[in-house]
Write a protein that holds these residues in place. Structure first.
Motif, PDB file in Angstrom:
ATOM      1  N   GLU A  41       0.787  -1.321   0.281  1.00  0.00           N
ATOM      2  CA  GLU A  41       0.055   0.027  -0.465  1.00  0.00           C
ATOM      3  C   GLU A  41       0.998   1.315   0.009  1.00  0.00           C
ATOM      4  OE1 GLU A  41      -3.316   2.410  -0.305  1.00  0.00           O
ATOM      5  OE2 GLU A  41      -3.269   0.297  -0.536  1.00  0.00           O
ATOM      6  N   LEU A  42       2.380   1.026   0.231  1.00  0.00           N
ATOM      7  CA  LEU A  42       2.794   2.145   0.543  1.00  0.00           C
ATOM      8  C   LEU A  42       3.715   2.840  -0.773  1.00  0.00           C
ATOM      9  CD1 LEU A  42       5.269   1.326   3.754  1.00  0.00           C
ATOM     10  CD2 LEU A  42       3.175   2.886   3.657  1.00  0.00           C
ATOM     11  N   LYS A  43       3.588   1.203  -1.621  1.00  0.00           N
ATOM     12  CA  LYS A  43       4.291   1.690  -2.844  1.00  0.00           C
ATOM     13  C   LYS A  43       2.964   2.968  -3.968  1.00  0.00           C
ATOM     14  CE  LYS A  43       7.671  -2.197  -2.918  1.00  0.00           C
ATOM     15  NZ  LYS A  43       7.843  -3.611  -3.081  1.00  0.00           N
ATOM     16  N   VAL A  44       2.183   1.542  -3.236  1.00  0.00           N
ATOM     17  CA  VAL A  44       1.201   2.455  -4.077  1.00  0.00           C
ATOM     18  C   VAL A  44       0.642   3.810  -3.865  1.00  0.00           C
ATOM     19  CG1 VAL A  44      -1.886   2.116  -5.022  1.00  0.00           C
ATOM     20  CG2 VAL A  44      -0.384   0.519  -5.138  1.00  0.00           C
ATOM     21  N   GLN A  45       0.968   4.632  -3.133  1.00  0.00           N
ATOM     22  CA  GLN A  45      -0.023   5.821  -2.137  1.00  0.00           C
ATOM     23  C   GLN A  45       1.574   7.002  -2.453  1.00  0.00           C
ATOM     24  OE1 GLN A  45      -2.552   6.806   0.718  1.00  0.00           O
ATOM     25  NE2 GLN A  45      -2.894   4.428   0.762  1.00  0.00           N
TER      26      GLN A  45
ATOM     27  N   ALA B 281       9.977   8.395   1.158  1.00  0.00           N
ATOM     28  CA  ALA B 281      11.158   8.002   1.525  1.00  0.00           C
ATOM     29  C   ALA B 281      10.523   6.896   2.723  1.00  0.00           C
ATOM     30  CB  ALA B 281      11.276   9.398   2.366  1.00  0.00           C
ATOM     31  N   VAL B 282       9.518   6.536   2.612  1.00  0.00           N
ATOM     32  CA  VAL B 282       9.706   5.812   4.120  1.00  0.00           C
ATOM     33  C   VAL B 282      10.114   4.761   3.564  1.00  0.00           C
ATOM     34  CG1 VAL B 282       7.823   4.375   5.241  1.00  0.00           C
ATOM     35  CG2 VAL B 282       7.676   6.468   5.193  1.00  0.00           C
TER      36      VAL B 282
ATOM     37  N   PRO C 142       9.721  -5.177   7.062  1.00  0.00           N
ATOM     38  CA  PRO C 142       9.327  -4.149   5.873  1.00  0.00           C
ATOM     39  C   PRO C 142       8.656  -2.839   7.258  1.00  0.00           C
ATOM     40  CG  PRO C 142       7.449  -5.874   6.686  1.00  0.00           C
ATOM     41  CD  PRO C 142       8.915  -6.111   6.840  1.00  0.00           C
ATOM     42  N   PRO C 143       8.571  -1.847   7.097  1.00  0.00           N
ATOM     43  CA  PRO C 143       7.858  -0.287   6.871  1.00  0.00           C
ATOM     44  C   PRO C 143       6.139  -0.523   7.015  1.00  0.00           C
ATOM     45  CG  PRO C 143       8.680  -0.255   4.845  1.00  0.00           C
ATOM     46  CD  PRO C 143       9.719  -1.584   5.116  1.00  0.00           C
ATOM     47  N   VAL C 144       6.017   0.900   7.490  1.00  0.00           N
ATOM     48  CA  VAL C 144       4.035   0.754   7.365  1.00  0.00           C
ATOM     49  C   VAL C 144       3.940   2.393   8.211  1.00  0.00           C
ATOM     50  CG1 VAL C 144       4.052  -1.635   8.972  1.00  0.00           C
ATOM     51  CG2 VAL C 144       4.503   0.424  10.011  1.00  0.00           C
ATOM     52  N   VAL C 145       2.755   2.966   7.625  1.00  0.00           N
ATOM     53  CA  VAL C 145       2.939   4.137   8.307  1.00  0.00           C
ATOM     54  C   VAL C 145       1.148   3.653   9.401  1.00  0.00           C
ATOM     55  CG1 VAL C 145       1.579   6.258   7.695  1.00  0.00           C
ATOM     56  CG2 VAL C 145       3.927   4.950   6.466  1.00  0.00           C
ATOM     57  N   ILE C 146       1.388   3.911  10.109  1.00  0.00           N
ATOM     58  CA  ILE C 146       0.098   3.898  11.262  1.00  0.00           C
ATOM     59  C   ILE C 146      -0.450   5.369  11.440  1.00  0.00           C
ATOM     60  CG2 ILE C 146      -0.673   3.409  13.302  1.00  0.00           C
ATOM     61  CD1 ILE C 146       2.538   2.058  13.219  1.00  0.00           C
TER      62      ILE C 146
ATOM     63  N   ILE D 221      16.144   9.765  -4.778  1.00  0.00           N
ATOM     64  CA  ILE D 221      14.468   9.370  -4.078  1.00  0.00           C
ATOM     65  C   ILE D 221      13.246   9.602  -3.710  1.00  0.00           C
ATOM     66  CG2 ILE D 221      16.036   7.629  -2.201  1.00  0.00           C
ATOM     67  CD1 ILE D 221      14.455   9.067  -0.334  1.00  0.00           C
ATOM     68  N   GLN D 222      12.297   9.295  -4.161  1.00  0.00           N
ATOM     69  CA  GLN D 222      10.928   9.520  -4.569  1.00  0.00           C
ATOM     70  C   GLN D 222      10.933  10.579  -3.228  1.00  0.00           C
ATOM     71  OE1 GLN D 222       9.912  11.451  -7.157  1.00  0.00           O
ATOM     72  NE2 GLN D 222      11.442  10.554  -9.367  1.00  0.00           N
ATOM     73  N   SER D 223       9.703  11.396  -2.741  1.00  0.00           N
ATOM     74  CA  SER D 223       9.409  11.435  -1.525  1.00  0.00           C
ATOM     75  C   SER D 223       7.365  11.462  -1.951  1.00  0.00           C
ATOM     76  CB  SER D 223       9.414  12.437  -1.005  1.00  0.00           C
ATOM     77  OG  SER D 223       8.990  13.590  -1.710  1.00  0.00           O
ATOM     78  N   TYR D 224       6.741  11.152  -0.759  1.00  0.00           N
ATOM     79  CA  TYR D 224       5.004  11.237  -0.950  1.00  0.00           C
ATOM     80  C   TYR D 224       4.871  12.923  -1.650  1.00  0.00           C
ATOM     81  CZ  TYR D 224      -0.149  11.039   0.470  1.00  0.00           C
ATOM     82  OH  TYR D 224      -1.388  10.689   0.150  1.00  0.00           O
ATOM     83  N   SER D 225       5.161  13.922  -0.832  1.00  0.00           N
ATOM     84  CA  SER D 225       5.101  15.489  -1.083  1.00  0.00           C
ATOM     85  C   SER D 225       5.344  15.563  -3.527  1.00  0.00           C
ATOM     86  CB  SER D 225       6.230  16.202  -0.758  1.00  0.00           C
ATOM     87  OG  SER D 225       7.498  16.197  -1.372  1.00  0.00           O
ATOM     88  N   GLY D 226       6.422  13.945  -3.786  1.00  0.00           N
ATOM     89  CA  GLY D 226       6.970  15.073  -4.929  1.00  0.00           C
ATOM     90  C   GLY D 226       8.284  15.621  -5.131  1.00  0.00           C
ATOM     91  N   LYS D 227       8.101  15.975  -4.434  1.00  0.00           N
ATOM     92  CA  LYS D 227       9.978  16.051  -4.312  1.00  0.00           C
ATOM     93  C   LYS D 227      10.627  15.483  -4.658  1.00  0.00           C
ATOM     94  CE  LYS D 227       9.293  21.016  -2.131  1.00  0.00           C
ATOM     95  NZ  LYS D 227       7.595  20.851  -1.253  1.00  0.00           N
TER      96      LYS D 227
END
Length: 470
Positions: free
Chosen positions: A193-197, A201-202, A212-216, A303-309
């Motif tokens: 799901e982290l890959k999809v979203q 960076a995470v 593996p990492p998670v976001v809670i 690397i890419q980040s969630y923000s797009g930066k």
């Protein structure tokens, strides 16, 4: 621990008699010694026997300036003497303000914390009972203070847990169990799901680990309308080797504590739900293990980040700001909170600046800064504001990406880390970053080695109460 209220002293029970320095007139109603060898210095204890053979503990509270540390005095007393207590222990509470009484209960509750979760031989510990001697009804204070103390002990257990037990997945399971019991919502985003979203960076930080990492994402939303009053973001690095920019072996075992910010976020949301505060709160924990492996991200990577930066990696040991960047971008985009506070054991630089007595605070919002500063001094969980001057932005400029994760300079490390995070806040007008590296974990009189302090739960919870009153 069990806390009850009584109106009279039972002379057959042990009694704790608090005494402010130089204010000892009331002692004569409890002891027969005319001039005890005791003057009320902070956290000092004089034990004498009463007429019925019960123990009477004279507890020094020090001067007025020591009032913010009342909990420390009671924690120390209970920790040192609880092995002798079989019957309920009475506490004289006359003269305490409601805030001081709350601190008394919190201190006593904190004394119950046991670090030996993984020892094979354990003592059979019986729950202690304390009877608060008071002429006014203090039952609501007892209930709330006990909840605060229990929550602090729970997050201390998390921070002190070994990394082979405390994986990112474990943090997610902890949060899910807490949410089920506390009747609030918890969503754990796993690797796919982290890959999809787009949590690039995470994922980069965690890609070198077998865990593996998670976001809670935790949500307590009692108010109608869905507007989020406050969003909390926590750094959840369950172990930090430094990655390929590997740390030296000295004290490396303490890097199990690098999720101290995540523990505060999880604890505050749990406590707010317990106390049923009328506030809509969302907590986001970005959790990964920064390990060394053939798949580890490298210095020089982009690397890419969630923000797009895009982010150029200069130092893989500057990983906490990377997961926080994704967490901040996510919470601001998805929930639009009115206020945002992130907490992280982020830099050694903040320890060089402030030592172990205060967290570094970074914000351009003067009202939030003033409120947090006052609450920090009142709770003895202090913060100290450091600048976010535009001049520091040049330290994060990259030739090949939008910015780099580390300046490489030996100065202003905590500030440049905060400036990095600021780039992922979408210029939010009410954002605060707290670098708690020096106050979350350290030396303690209650353990032989460094251990969790529980810092942050009272600071943030009291801040939330403050904004509710405004």
């Amino acid at each position: 621990m069990i806390f009850t209220q009584v109106s009279k002293v039972n002379v057959h029970h042990d009694v704790i008699v608090p005494c402010r320095k130089g204010q000892l007139e009331h002692l004569q109603q409890f002891i027969t010694i005319k001039e005890p060898d005791f003057n009320g210095e902070f956290a000092t204890v004089q034990m004498v026997y009463g007429a019925e053979g019960n123990r009477i503990y004279l507890l020094g509270l020090g001067e007025e300036k020591d009032a913010v540390k009342v909990d420390e005095a009671f924690q120390k007393l209970s920790f040192n003497y609880k092995k002798y207590w079989k019957k309920p222990v009475q506490v004289i509470t006359e003269g305490f303000t409601d805030t001081e009484l709350q601190k008394v209960i919190i201190g006593l509750e904190l004394s119950a914390y046991d670090m030996g979760a993984f020892k094979t031989k354990k003592e059979d510990v019986k729950a202690l009972t304390f009877e608060m001697v008071s002429s006014k009804d203090v039952t609501s204070i007892l209930k709330e203070a006990k909840a605060i103390g229990e929550t602090i002990n729970r997050i201390k257990t998390l921070v002190d847990a070994p990394a082979n037990q405390k994986t990112p997945e474990f943090l997610g399971q902890w949060a899910e169990a807490s949410a089920e019991q506390g009747h609030y919502k918890c969503t754990v985003l796993h690797q796919e799901e982290l890959k999809v979203q787009g949590f690039g960076a995470v994922l980069a930080v965690g890609q070198g680990s077998a865990n593996p990492p998670v976001v809670i994402v935790t949500e307590y939303m009692p108010k109608k309308g869905g507007t989020v009053d406050i969003g909390l973001v926590g750094k959840g690095i369950t172990f930090d080797t430094g990655g390929l920019s590997i740390k030296p072996s000295t004290n490396l075992h303490y890097m199990k504590s690098d999720m101290g910010g995540a523990a505060v976020v999880l604890g505050v949301v749990e406590l707010v739900a317990k106390l049923k505060l009328n506030v809509n709160i969302v907590g986001v924990v970005a959790s990964a293990e920064n390990a060394v492996d053939r798949n580890s991200y490298r210095p020089g990577d982009v690397i890419q980040s969630y923000s797009g930066k895009t982010i150029e990696i200069i130092d893989t040991d500057a990983e906490g700001r990377l997961v926080l960047a994704d967490g901040l971008s996510y919470i601001i985009k998805e929930f639009q909170p009115k206020q945002v506070i992130d907490l992280a054991t982020l830099t050694g630089s903040v320890i060089q600046t402030l030592g172990y007595s205060a967290a570094g605070m970074f914000t351009n919002n003067s009202q939030m800064a003033q409120t947090l500063s006052k609450i920090g001094f009142d709770t003895n969980e202090r913060v100290w504001q450091l600048p976010l001057f535009a001049e520091y932005e040049s330290d994060l400029q990259s030739d090949i990406a939008d910015l780099r994760n580390y300046s490489g300079k030996p100065v202003a490390g905590a500030i440049t880390a905060a400036k990095f995070l600021e780039a992922f806040t979408d210029a939010h007008k009410a954002w605060v970053h707290l670098d708690i590296a020096g106050v979350s974990f350290g030396d303690s009189p209650y353990s032989k080695m460094k251990s969790a302090s529980g810092y942050g739960v009272q600071l943030i919870t009291n801040y939330i109460k403050q904004i509710l009153d405004e």
